[in-house]
Each structure stands twice: as structure tokens, then as C-alpha cells.
Design an enzyme around this catalytic site. Structure first.
Site, PDB file in Angstrom:
ATOM      1  N   GLY A  43     -38.973  16.212  32.360  1.00  0.00           N
ATOM      2  CA  GLY A  43     -39.345  17.621  32.256  1.00  0.00           C
ATOM      3  C   GLY A  43     -40.851  17.815  32.187  1.00  0.00           C
ATOM      4  O   GLY A  43     -41.403  18.745  32.792  1.00  0.00           O
ATOM      5  N   THR A  44     -41.512  16.944  31.467  1.00  0.00           N
ATOM      6  CA  THR A  44     -42.957  17.075  31.300  1.00  0.00           C
ATOM      7  C   THR A  44     -43.673  16.941  32.648  1.00  0.00           C
ATOM      8  O   THR A  44     -44.547  17.765  32.975  1.00  0.00           O
ATOM      9  CB  THR A  44     -43.474  16.011  30.316  1.00  0.00           C
ATOM     10  OG1 THR A  44     -42.844  16.233  29.053  1.00  0.00           O
ATOM     11  CG2 THR A  44     -44.981  16.098  30.141  1.00  0.00           C
ATOM     12  N   ASN A  68     -36.522  26.118  23.822  1.00  0.00           N
ATOM     13  CA  ASN A  68     -35.991  24.923  23.180  1.00  0.00           C
ATOM     14  C   ASN A  68     -35.920  25.026  21.667  1.00  0.00           C
ATOM     15  O   ASN A  68     -35.165  24.313  21.033  1.00  0.00           O
ATOM     16  CB  ASN A  68     -36.823  23.700  23.572  1.00  0.00           C
ATOM     17  CG  ASN A  68     -38.305  23.947  23.463  1.00  0.00           C
ATOM     18  OD1 ASN A  68     -38.851  24.843  24.128  1.00  0.00           O
ATOM     19  ND2 ASN A  68     -38.977  23.190  22.628  1.00  0.00           N
ATOM     20  N   GLN A  87     -33.826  23.338  29.067  1.00  0.00           N
ATOM     21  CA  GLN A  87     -32.787  23.585  28.052  1.00  0.00           C
ATOM     22  C   GLN A  87     -31.597  24.363  28.612  1.00  0.00           C
ATOM     23  O   GLN A  87     -30.553  24.428  27.977  1.00  0.00           O
ATOM     24  CB  GLN A  87     -33.372  24.362  26.860  1.00  0.00           C
ATOM     25  CG  GLN A  87     -34.338  23.569  26.005  1.00  0.00           C
ATOM     26  CD  GLN A  87     -33.683  22.444  25.229  1.00  0.00           C
ATOM     27  OE1 GLN A  87     -32.473  22.447  24.976  1.00  0.00           O
ATOM     28  NE2 GLN A  87     -34.472  21.463  24.842  1.00  0.00           N
ATOM     29  N   SER A 118     -34.568  18.198  33.253  1.00  0.00           N
ATOM     30  CA  SER A 118     -34.736  16.860  32.700  1.00  0.00           C
ATOM     31  C   SER A 118     -33.395  16.249  32.317  1.00  0.00           C
ATOM     32  O   SER A 118     -32.604  16.877  31.608  1.00  0.00           O
ATOM     33  CB  SER A 118     -35.637  16.936  31.465  1.00  0.00           C
ATOM     34  OG  SER A 118     -35.690  15.678  30.829  1.00  0.00           O
ATOM     35  N   GLY A 119     -33.138  15.014  32.763  1.00  0.00           N
ATOM     36  CA  GLY A 119     -31.841  14.372  32.581  1.00  0.00           C
ATOM     37  C   GLY A 119     -31.368  14.208  31.144  1.00  0.00           C
ATOM     38  O   GLY A 119     -30.203  14.423  30.840  1.00  0.00           O
ATOM     39  N   HIS A 120     -32.295  13.851  30.250  1.00  0.00           N
ATOM     40  CA  HIS A 120     -31.835  13.461  28.905  1.00  0.00           C
ATOM     41  C   HIS A 120     -31.427  14.641  28.026  1.00  0.00           C
ATOM     42  O   HIS A 120     -30.937  14.451  26.916  1.00  0.00           O
ATOM     43  CB  HIS A 120     -32.880  12.581  28.201  1.00  0.00           C
ATOM     44  CG  HIS A 120     -34.094  13.292  27.680  1.00  0.00           C
ATOM     45  ND1 HIS A 120     -34.236  13.612  26.347  1.00  0.00           N
ATOM     46  CD2 HIS A 120     -35.208  13.743  28.290  1.00  0.00           C
ATOM     47  CE1 HIS A 120     -35.408  14.198  26.160  1.00  0.00           C
ATOM     48  NE2 HIS A 120     -36.017  14.294  27.323  1.00  0.00           N
ATOM     49  N   THR A 151     -42.191   4.142  43.351  1.00  0.00           N
ATOM     50  CA  THR A 151     -40.834   3.660  43.586  1.00  0.00           C
ATOM     51  C   THR A 151     -39.856   4.413  42.701  1.00  0.00           C
ATOM     52  O   THR A 151     -40.079   4.552  41.491  1.00  0.00           O
ATOM     53  CB  THR A 151     -40.754   2.143  43.327  1.00  0.00           C
ATOM     54  OG1 THR A 151     -41.687   1.505  44.199  1.00  0.00           O
ATOM     55  CG2 THR A 151     -39.358   1.609  43.577  1.00  0.00           C
ATOM     56  N   CYS A 184     -41.787  17.339  19.274  1.00  0.00           N
ATOM     57  CA  CYS A 184     -43.220  17.003  19.326  1.00  0.00           C
ATOM     58  C   CYS A 184     -43.915  17.438  18.044  1.00  0.00           C
ATOM     59  O   CYS A 184     -44.979  16.949  17.708  1.00  0.00           O
ATOM     60  CB  CYS A 184     -43.892  17.683  20.497  1.00  0.00           C
ATOM     61  SG  CYS A 184     -42.788  18.148  21.820  1.00  0.00           S
TER      62      CYS A 184
HETATM   63  C1  LIG Z   1     -37.556  18.545  26.465  1.00  0.00           C
HETATM   64  C2  LIG Z   1     -38.237  19.650  27.161  1.00  0.00           C
HETATM   65  C3  LIG Z   1     -39.277  19.408  28.078  1.00  0.00           C
HETATM   66  C4  LIG Z   1     -39.809  18.013  28.329  1.00  0.00           C
HETATM   67  O1  LIG Z   1     -38.897  17.212  29.017  1.00  0.00           O
HETATM   68  P1  LIG Z   1     -39.043  15.606  28.923  1.00  0.00           P
HETATM   69  O2  LIG Z   1     -38.063  15.118  29.932  1.00  0.00           O
HETATM   70  O3  LIG Z   1     -38.700  15.214  27.539  1.00  0.00           O
HETATM   71  O4  LIG Z   1     -40.449  15.276  29.295  1.00  0.00           O
HETATM   72  C5  LIG Z   1     -39.837  20.479  28.723  1.00  0.00           C
HETATM   73  N1  LIG Z   1     -39.417  21.728  28.490  1.00  0.00           N
HETATM   74  C6  LIG Z   1     -38.424  22.014  27.633  1.00  0.00           C
HETATM   75  C7  LIG Z   1     -37.993  23.415  27.427  1.00  0.00           C
HETATM   76  C8  LIG Z   1     -37.810  20.986  26.926  1.00  0.00           C
HETATM   77  O5  LIG Z   1     -36.844  21.265  26.054  1.00  0.00           O
END
Ligand SMILES: *Cc1c(COP(=O)(O)O)cnc(C)c1O
Length: 394
Positions: A75-76, A155, A183, A203-205, A241, A328
Site C-alpha cells: 500500500g505504501t 484505517n 482498508q 495492499s494484500g496483507h 523482479t 505506525c
Molecule cells: C495499511 C495501509 C497502508 C499501507 O499499506 P502497506 O501495505 O502496509 O504498506 C496504506 N493506506 C491505508 C489506508 C492502510 O490501512
């Protein structure tokens, strides 16, 4: 085992465990299918094909075309790419960007950095529920505005922005529109075409996929510079890659998340409402975020006369894992910029707690949390010199 001696994870907005089905799909790409997707021999093609399968799944999840999806490291990176990439691609038109005061730091600090590069940023305020007003957005737009970046769902407080309306305004004014949907995926149905979104981060996680892997949707024709230069991966727009196992995992996770969205939301919503109802019974407790326009998995409350950090530690001692704000911030004592923007008073902002639910949580766990929390809050209030006598039990 009873619920008392099991740990309870309620920090799913910070991260989620990788789902079993996802791990299974990933495993072969960590072992036998290790080919570099850029190689022209068969093992390379196997990896390449797996990436394209995942790309299809991501595209279909948000109503995009396959060739509009670019895999990133999370996501970052997606947020940084969208904001900086769109900014530098549009300097011929102007250097003014509009965002909100409650964005994730990946957007906020990218904007802050752009200020040092000669860009001008307008940070839109939010109301007490964390909602941006489309009218404020209209008023902030200038002839030299080149980008609007507003998150789909927050978030910390879970507030869902009126993205469709914002997209309409952006399109009408021909301004590039980026939304951080990290989110929202799996909780809010998304159609990038209907919502007039030009750039979207995910973002996957955050939805059962692996960490360190995300995607940026770039609508065909959107002007954007690349941040990473090197090999010809991702149609020459994002070098490096590919993280094949993680991309495969992200594809599977988003497919599952979309398939289960409706059912999942129903369960989460019931637990969310029960949690909110129970927590608000504790005196001097306030709900943060919007009462209805909010993610089904988000609960955020402020307890007066409490230090959130102490609360987290006492919860941790009971095997309950939660958050005071965004991850964070969990090691700093800076008050949350989101809650501050919503007008939560300085004196009580530190007493905030975010419980974010996930597919692993159960109604029994919710009841357990509601049993434990009032005792902990009372214990901390009894210890604090700030607590008025009527809120002490000693
Ligand atoms: C977690 C989050 C991110 C960052 O994503 P990462 O994959 O952890 O770098 C960005 N924006 C929002 C709203 C998030 O909740």
C-alpha cells in the site's frame, strides 16, 4: 480450550493472517515454480502466467481491465507512486494537489515531501465523523489543481468517504483522482469505472494476503511517472523482479475476499454493533467515526481519563491485541492526526482504542472483550489523578 485462555486478535486493520487457501496457492511458487517471469524458457512462462492470472483476479475485483493493474511492494508504494507519479506527470498543468487531513501517512507524507518540491497541497478538513464534504472539495479546486487524493475508507475510524460523488466532481473538472482503498477491499464493493477512479491503491496483507505486496490500478490514459526504473517488468512502469509467490497470494486473497464480501460483512456488522453497544455502556466513552457510513469491521472509541498505551498493555496481559490508532503510531505518543482532525479534544484523544475485526473473530470473543474491558478501564481510572471522584470506585 475455553475462550478465557486463548488470545484474541482484534487488530485486523493493522494486518491479517495469510489465509490457508492463500498459502497453499503460494507454496509451489516458493519451491518448484521458481522461474523468473522475465525468462523465456518454460519455468519462466509458468511464473509469468501465474502473475497474469493474479492480475485478472485483481482487475475483476474492482471492475478494471487487466492491463490497468500494476503490482507493487504494498500500500505504501502504491500510494507514493500514485501521488508523486501523478504530480510529476502533470506539472505542465499546475502544481496544486488536494487531499484530506485524515489520509494514511503514506499519502500525507508523500504530499508533505512534494511541498518541498514546489507543489502546493490543500488538506481538506473533515467533520466530527471524519467525513470530507464534496462542497469543500469543489471550493478547493483551482485551475492549477492536478490531483485529488482521498481515501475510500479510513484505517483508524473506518469512515467511508462519498467516493462516487468525489469521483464525479474530479471527472467533471478533468482532474486525476486517486483513492487509497487499502482498508476498503473486501468490505466495500468497488467499481472503478462507476466511481470515476483514475488511480487506486490496495495492499494484500489487509485482506488475508501476504505482506509486502500490493497493487496500483492506473486507468488507461492516466498520466503518471514511474518511481522505479530498471528492468521492463509491469509493462515498463515498475521495474524489479516480481514477487511471484506474493502476487499469486494476493490474487487468491482478493478473489476470496470479494466472493465472501457480503456474507462476511453481515457477520462483522453484528459483532461491530454488539461491541459498540457494549463499550458505550462504560461511562464517559465516545464513539469515533461515522455511526453508519463505516467499515463493518471497525470500532473506535475514546475513554475519558485513560491513557490508551496503558490500556493496550493491560489488554495485552489478558491476551487481547488491539490498537490505539494506526500501527505506525503505536510506538509514538503523538496524538492521532485522524482523531485530532475529527475534533476529539486534546485532553481525551490519548484514551482511544481501535478494535478491528476480522474473519477469525467470533461473537464469543466479542463477549470476552466486553467482559474484560470495563474492568481494565475502571482500574486505570482508579489510578489516574485526572479521574473525578464520581468515576472512581475506591
Ligand atoms: C495499511 C495501509 C497502508 C499501507 O499499506 P502497506 O501495505 O502496509 O504498506 C496504506 N493506506 C491505508 C489506508 C492502510 O490501512
Amino acid at each position: 480450550m475455553t475462550v478465557e485462555n486463548r488470545t484474541i486478535y482484534m487488530d485486523n486493520s493493522a494486518t491479517t493472517p495469510v489465509r490457508k487457501e492463500v498459502v497453499e496457492e503460494m507454496l509451489p511458487y516458493l519451491t518448484e515454480n521458481f522461474g523468473n517471469p522475465s525468462s523465456i524458457y518454460d519455468p519462466g512462462k509458468v511464473s509469468k502466467r501465474a502473475i497474469e492470472e493474479a492480475r485478472k483476479k485483481v482487475a475483476s475485483a474492482i471492475g478494471a481491465e487487466e492491463n490497468e493493474i500494476y503490482f507493487t511492494s504494498g500500500g505504501t508504494e502504491s500510494d507514493n507512486w500514485a501521488v508523486k507519479g501523478a504530480a510529476f506527470a502533470n506539472t505542465n498543468k499546475g502544481k496544486h494537489i488536494i487531499t484530506s487531513s485524515i489520509e494514511h501517512h503514506a499519502v500525507l507524507y508523500a504530499c508533505k515531501w512534494l511541498e518541498g518540491q514546489g507543489f502546493e497541497i490543500t488538506y481538506l478538513p473533515v467533520d466530527k465523523y471524519g467525513m470530507v464534504s464534496p462542497e469543500d472539495l469543489r471550493n478547493a479546486i483551482r485551475d492549477d489543481t492536478i490531483l485529488i487524493s482521498l481515501m475510500l475508507a479510513n484505517n483508524e475510524i473506518g469512515t467511508i468517504q462519498p467516493v462516487e460523488e468525489i469521483g464525479r466532481i474530479a471527472r467533471e473538472k478533468r482532474i486525476c483522482f486517486h483513492t487509497d482503498a487499502v482498508q476498503a477491499i473486501g468490505h466495500v464493493p468497488i467499481d472503478v469505472k462507476k466511481m470515476n477512479i483514475d488511480l487506486l491503491s490496495l495492499s494484500g496483507h489487509k485482506f488475508g494476503g501476504p505482506k509486502g505486496c500490493g497493487a496500483l490500478y492506473i486507468r488507461k490514459g492516466t498520466k503518471i511517472e514511474s518511481l522505479l526504473h530498471g528492468g521492463a517488468q509491469e509493462r515498463k512502469r515498475r521495474a524489479g523482479t516480481e514477487n511471484v509467490p506474493a502476487i499469486v497470494g494476493l490474487g487468491k486473497a482478493i478473489e476470496l475476499a470479494i466472493d465472501e464480501l457480503e456474507e462476511e460483512n453481515k457477520t462483522l456488522l453484528e459483532m461491530r454493533e454488539r461491541l459498540i453497544e457494549g463499550l458505550l455502556k462504560i461511562p464517559k466513552t465516545h464513539l469515533n467515526g461515522h455511526p453508519t457510513e463505516r467499515l463493518a469491521n471497525n470500532v473506535n472509541v475514546t475513554f475519558e481519563y485513560i491513557e490508551g498505551e496503558s490500556l493496550l498493555l493491560l489488554l495485552n496481559a489478558k491476551g487481547i491485541f488491539a490498537s490505539t490508532g494506526s500501527a505506525c503510531n503505536s510506538t509514538s505518543l503523538e496524538p492521532s492526526h485522524v482523531l485530532t482532525a475529527c475534533g476529539v479534544p486534546h485532553e481525551i484523544v490519548h484514551g482511544s482504542l481501535r478494535l478491528s475485526l476480522g474473519r477469525m473473530n467470533t461473537p464469543e470473543e466479542v463477549e470476552r472483550v466486553l467482559e474484560v474491558l470495563p474492568e481494565i478501564v475502571q482500574k486505570l481510572r482508579n489510578m489516574s489523578p485526572l479521574t473525578p471522584r464520581e468515576y472512581r470506585t475506591l
